[in-house]
Write an enzyme that holds these catalytic residues in place. Structure first.
Site, PDB file in Angstrom:
ATOM      1  CD  GLU A 105     -24.242  20.654  10.019  1.00  0.00           C
ATOM      2  OE1 GLU A 105     -23.481  19.369  10.389  1.00  0.00           O
ATOM      3  OE2 GLU A 105     -23.497  21.662   9.804  1.00  0.00           O
ATOM      4  CD  GLU A 125     -23.448  19.784  15.174  1.00  0.00           C
ATOM      5  OE1 GLU A 125     -24.176  20.471  16.025  1.00  0.00           O
ATOM      6  OE2 GLU A 125     -23.464  19.069  14.159  1.00  0.00           O
TER       7      GLU A 125
END
Ligand code: NAD
Length: 700
Positions: A105, A125
């Site tokens: 990210e 995640e």
């Protein structure tokens, strides 16, 4: 500093340095923000390269900060990301090794990315019951096709830079550089390539585009993907939530989609599934630390191995060892079994190549590392010997008596027995300290779990060696003590008994499977029986009936087998399989047998609530787990959960049977067991009864 700052000509280089995984803890965030600030303030700097180590760019958020104040300490990940994205001087990520989760990210917020072709990029995640919380769901579909982005997010599986760079129209990677065998050269090359891109961006007429300003790409396949993933997720929320957020990123303005992602992240993080998955993550780590074993214990070298028995397990164990680079001599005293075993291993390697799991060179190397032999004498030089012959104590004792004579001094002698007494096996040798159990699961080259059985006299260095080998094989290891069925199979017996008892109380096996599958197991207990083959248990029972006339009869299962219903292999078991394993359908014949069974027992067929079915089976698991703890077979409740998660398909988003029981409340668990089993002293494990009375928990 958790990140180093240096200037090379007109480019600043920020190098994240926070071993072991360059986690984005507070110190790293502060150091990166500080580096960006310095670069912006330095007039000689025109652009910035953000990098990590050669092995890892960044593994993402620092999981130990979850739920603590440090996770929220300024600068937060979002603030660092905004600082990078809004930077007036272009920032380019140089990725070598892996960029995962928050690490990717962060890279997505830079103005361009350069990676080594073998680098692995991913948003894992979901494995912690979460979605990427720092913009991954919104930025990734702006640089690769939204369908691909959603795949990556819902599966959590990383992809290589080479694969990603080949996606049509991708803007994720501006350049890919070839991997280098020399780590320092590789790191220099990727930084240099990133610096080139950064300079080009700095000298361009227009400011570098921010990822947030790019239009999302594609997304036509999202509804179909959502449906497939939803069906497979069995109530696990994060994978579906990830796809929904990608869909919102495609349909809605950037900021709206970001707010939505943030809200979903916060809700998932606080919810039970993520807590369960984070618990499981730490439980697996804890399982590697064995109470009473000094982590510094020296291991014995294992350069070569021997496997005895070329049957189902011997083949898988051999494949697992050679995959880890350990050459194997496979011994089977039955020449036909040996050649069948070697042929099956060869077929497995060929399948691996055909399916692209292995390169031809890898398969050739593994093939070359395997030697077949017809006598145990061939194992004289092996460092580790794993016995996987028939499950018969006398046969195993004979093998270990011979090994004691043949094996070199210091060889580790392991048995793959599922149930038998490892102390008794060790006792036939003159070197019981070298003996232990290494209980693999079928297929041994695929299944994650390795139960290591520490016998009474197993040496610490031998135990440490088995743990190290397990790690090298990529297995999840749990140490058990000697006892019938160790941890996993002993629990499985209790679970099956609970399923049988429920049928005896009037339930339909099909309803039991449906409830358990709805809970999150891939298969209910009866479907699993069909997969494994019902004849094995039947043969076992017949032996026991013969030996002990009072041994309780499993009349319904016996009736199926008497009709030749052995499971999938006969296209008929608890279900019919007219067209193979995927064609599972309810069997009218079994329905009649179940009805007869109920009539014979004098019970009324009844429909149980799904929750009642799940409670009875899963609480039976937790109860047996409590007995296993009480008997000292397992060291920790979390070890039991690891066994059941890694070896028996317990849904990870439920944490494991012990964690699940804690969540339900042990008083409730004990009460249910007493209601079902009758209020006798043996209905509830003593440890469970005590914790229930005290308001305690297994996993504290
Ligand atoms: P299998 O019957 O498929 O294979 C056993 C092999 O051992 C046969 O090829 C046989 O010829 C060979 N053998 C027998 N006696 C021998 C001897 N004295 N010397 C050399 N070879 C000999 O059995 P399996 O399913 O592979 O099980 C092997 C062991 O692994 C058993 O202890 C079993 O309980 C355990 N185990 C099995 C599973 C499973 O799912 N099948 C899972 C975990 C552990």
């Amino acid at each position: 500093m958790a990140a180093e700052y240096r200037v090379d000509g007109d480019v600043a280089i920020i190098e994240i340095d926070n071993p072991p995984v360059n986690g984005l803890g507070y110190a790293v965030r502060a150091a990166v923000a500080d580096g960006i600030g310095r670069a912006l303030a330095d007039p000689s700097v025109i652009a910035v390269v953000l990098t990590g180590s050669v092995r890892i760019f960044s593994g993402g958020a620092d999981i130990t900060e979850f739920g603590t104040d440090r996770a929220l300490a300024t600068p937060t990940s979002r603030e660092v990301i905004a600082l990078i994205e809004d930077s007036a001087k272009p920032v380019v990520a140089a990725i070598s090794g892996t960029a995962l989760g928050g690490g990717l990210e962060l890279a997505l917020a830079t103005h361009a990315r350069v990676a080594v072709d073998t680098a692995r990029l991913g948003l894992p995640e979901v494995n912690l019951g979460l979605i990427p919380g720092s913009g991954g769901t919104v930025r990734l579909p702006r640089v690769i096709d939204a369908d691909e982005a959603a795949q990556m997010i819902s599966s959590g599986r990383p992809r290589t830079a080479a694969e990603l760079a080949a996606l049509p129209g991708q803007r994720l990677l501006a350049a890919v550089v070839p991997a280098d065998t020399d780590p320092a050269d590789q790191q220099r090359a990727v930084i240099a390539a990133a610096a080139d891109v950064a300079r080009r961006l700095a000298r361009a007429d227009t400011p570098s585009a921010r990822t947030r300003d790019l239009a999302p790409m594609g997304g036509a396949g999202l509804p179909a993907l959502r449906e497939t993933v939803r069906a497979r997720a069995r109530g696990d929320r994060a994978p579906v939530a990830g796809i929904d957020l990608v869909a919102r990123a495609v349909a809605e303005p950037f900021d709206t989609a970001m707010t939505a992602a943030r809200e979903v992240f916060v809700a998932l993080e606080a919810g039970p599934q993520s807590k369960a998955r984070r618990y499981a993550f730490f439980a697996e780590r804890a399982a590697r630390k064995v109470p009473g074993l000094d982590p510094a214990t020296a291991t014995r070298p294992v350069h070569t191995a021997g496997v005895i028995g070329a049957g189902t397990m011997g083949r898988g164990i051999t494949l697992a060892l050679v995959a880890a680079g350990i050459p194997v001599t496979v011994v089977d005293t039955d020449p036909e079994a040996l050649s069948a075993g070697l042929a099956a291993i060869e077929a497995n390697l060929e399948r691996g190549v055909a399916r692209g799991r292995l390169s031809a060179a890898q398969a050739a190397a593994r093939r070359a590392a395997i030697t077949g032999a017809g006598s145990l004498e061939a194992l004289a030089e092996a460092d580790l010997i794993i016995e996987a012959v028939f499950e018969d104590l006398e046969v195993k004792k004979d093998v270990f008596t011979a090994l004691d004579r043949i094996a070199r001094d210091g060889a580790v002698l392991a048995t793959n027995t599922s149930y038998l007494d490892v102390d008794a096996i060790a006792a036939v040798t003159s070197r019981p300290e070298d003996v232990l159990g290494m209980h693999f699961f079928s297929p041994a080259d695929v299944m994650a779990l390795l139960e290591i059985v520490r016998a009474d006299r197993t040496g610490d260095d031998v135990l440490a060696t088995a743990l190290a080998v397990g790690k090298k094989l990529g297995k999840t290891t749990v140490v058990a003590r000697v006892g019938d069925g160790f941890i996993g199979n002993r629990m499985l017996a209790a679970y099956r008994a609970a399923a049988t008892a429920l049928v005896d109380a009037g339930a339909d096996p099909v309803d039991i499977d449906a409830a358990i599958e709805d809970f999150g197991f891939a298969m209910g207990p009866f479907a699993v029986g069909d997969l494994a083959g019902l004849d094995i248990g039947w043969a076992n029972r017949k032996r026991r009936y013969a030996a002990d006339p009072d041994f309780p009869r499993d009349t319904l299962a016996d009736a199926l087998c008497e009709r030749g219903r052995f499971g999938q292999k006969t296209k008929a078991g608890w279900y019919d399989y007219p067209d193979g394993p995927r064609s599972r359908t309810r069997s009218p014949e079994v329905a009649d047998l179940v009805a007869d069974h109920h009539r014979a027992l004098g019970v009324r067929p009844q429909t149980f609530e799904q929750a009642e079915i799940v409670d009875r089976l899963v609480f039976a698991l937790a109860d047996e787990g409590a007995r296993i703890l009480g008997d000292g077979i397992a060291a920790r409740a979390s070890d039991i959960d690891v066994v059941y998660l890694a070896g028996y398909g317990f849904p990870r988003h439920r944490g494991g049977p012990m964690f699940h029981a804690d969540r339900a409340g042990l008083a409730e668990v004990a009460q249910t067991l007493r209601r079902v089993r009758g209020d006798t002293p043996d209905a509830v494990a003593p440890l469970l009864a005590r914790l229930a009375a005290e308001g305690g928990r297994f996993t504290d």
